[in-house]
Design a protein around this motif. Structure first.
Motif: not given
Length: 316
Positions: A230-238
């Motif tokens: 969830a963090e990867f696909l929502i908040l990680r700009t890279e």
């Protein structure tokens, strides 16, 4: 720029992105149907594709059985399905043709050749064995379109509207896939995350967003976890398909458009606000707010941005 020209460029990119999104969902469904997963019924994979593409209700009106050939016919070739690959490629090509003199020869050839070759395909000849190669071809043609756009288009207002169409569609797709599967990404899922059903759901989400391998690079020492995904696909700009990455691009492009025209429209502030909020958010805050509630709100605000952009620059 005339409103109808801006509209054509915006929707040309949106429909190209949508065609790729639908193709990836079918690739994931096909892969899941071929490989055996304990606890997964045979129709689960095709339901995943239909639901995430927004095609489930239309499919059920037309077909009684959830079979691969029916799903493929509806999601790839159906003229009645506005989200089919055929419909998306046709709309993208029509929009490109409307601004033929305003785009490069390379970009026009990429999109026009794709359409010509696509309509020559006989749906009856697309057997189970041939489907993966065909879907890969559609996906590669989408990448060719993006490459021609990024490498040949002048960085003016036409480029800005094209980019906005691409990232509005991409953000919408990512948010809708996450929202459709949000229950499998809740923190409690990590407690039971050793089950094959959970692992399949998480892997399917990542694969449908072309991020399975990228996830391993971002979390090299961690197994698949609901929180990380969830963090990867929502908040990680890279991550190129994350919500944060999309709104980084949209906010930056909005600023470029404001400078190009010498005026700041309301839609540009919407993009800036969403970009700032995503950069400041922590995943635990989103879980406290409610993942489903957060994603539903995001989808609404993304649509609000698109509608306001249309109003600001007089296109639909």
């Amino acid at each position: 720029m005339l409103g109808r020209t801006a509209s054509s460029l915006f929707w040309m990119s949106r429909y190209n992105e949508r065609a790729q999104n639908v193709t990836r969902l079918l690739e994931v469904a096909y892969r899941g149907a071929i490989l055996s997963h304990s606890g997964q019924e045979s129709g689960t994979h095709w339901t995943f594709a239909l639901a995430n593409a927004g095609c489930e209700s239309g499919f059920k009106e037309k077909y009684d059985e959830l079979l691969m050939r029916h799903v493929t016919a509806y999601m790839v070739f159906s003229k009645d399905n506005p989200n089919s690959v055929r419909s998306c490629l046709e709309h993208a090509r029509n929009n490109a043709r409307a601004v033929r003199t305003g785009i490069t020869a390379e970009l026009w050839e990429a999109i026009n050749t794709t359409w010509i070759e696509f309509i020559e395909v006989n749906p009856q000849s697309l057997t189970q064995e041939k489907l993966p190669d065909f879907l890969a071809w559609v996906n590669q043609r989408g990448h060719l379109f993006r490459g021609a756009l990024l490498n040949t288009i002048l960085r003016d207002d036409g480029y800005f509207f094209s980019q906005m169409g691409n990232f509005v569609e991409r953000a919408d797709n990512t948010a809708r896939i996450l929202n459709t599967q949000y229950w499998s990404l809740l923190p409690d899922s990590d407690v039971v995350g050793d089950g094959s059903a959970e692992r399949y759901e998480w892997s399917a989400i990542l694969r449908s967003l072309s991020s399975r391998r990228s996830y391993r690079f971002a979390y090299p020492n961690a197994r698949l976890k609901a929180f990380n995904i969830a963090e990867f696909l929502i908040l990680r700009t890279e991550m190129p398909r994350s919500l944060a990455h999309c709104y980084d691009w949209l906010a930056e492009t909005a600023e470029d458009l404001a400078q190009f025209y010498g005026s700041r429209e309301p839609s540009l502030d919407i993009a800036a606000d969403l970009c700032r909020e995503l950069s400041e958010k922590q995943m635990r805050e989103i879980y406290q707010q409610g993942l489903h509630e957060f994603l539903t709100d995001f989808i609404g605000r993304n649509n609000q941005f698109a509608h306001q952009l249309c109003e600001d620059y007089n296109f639909a």
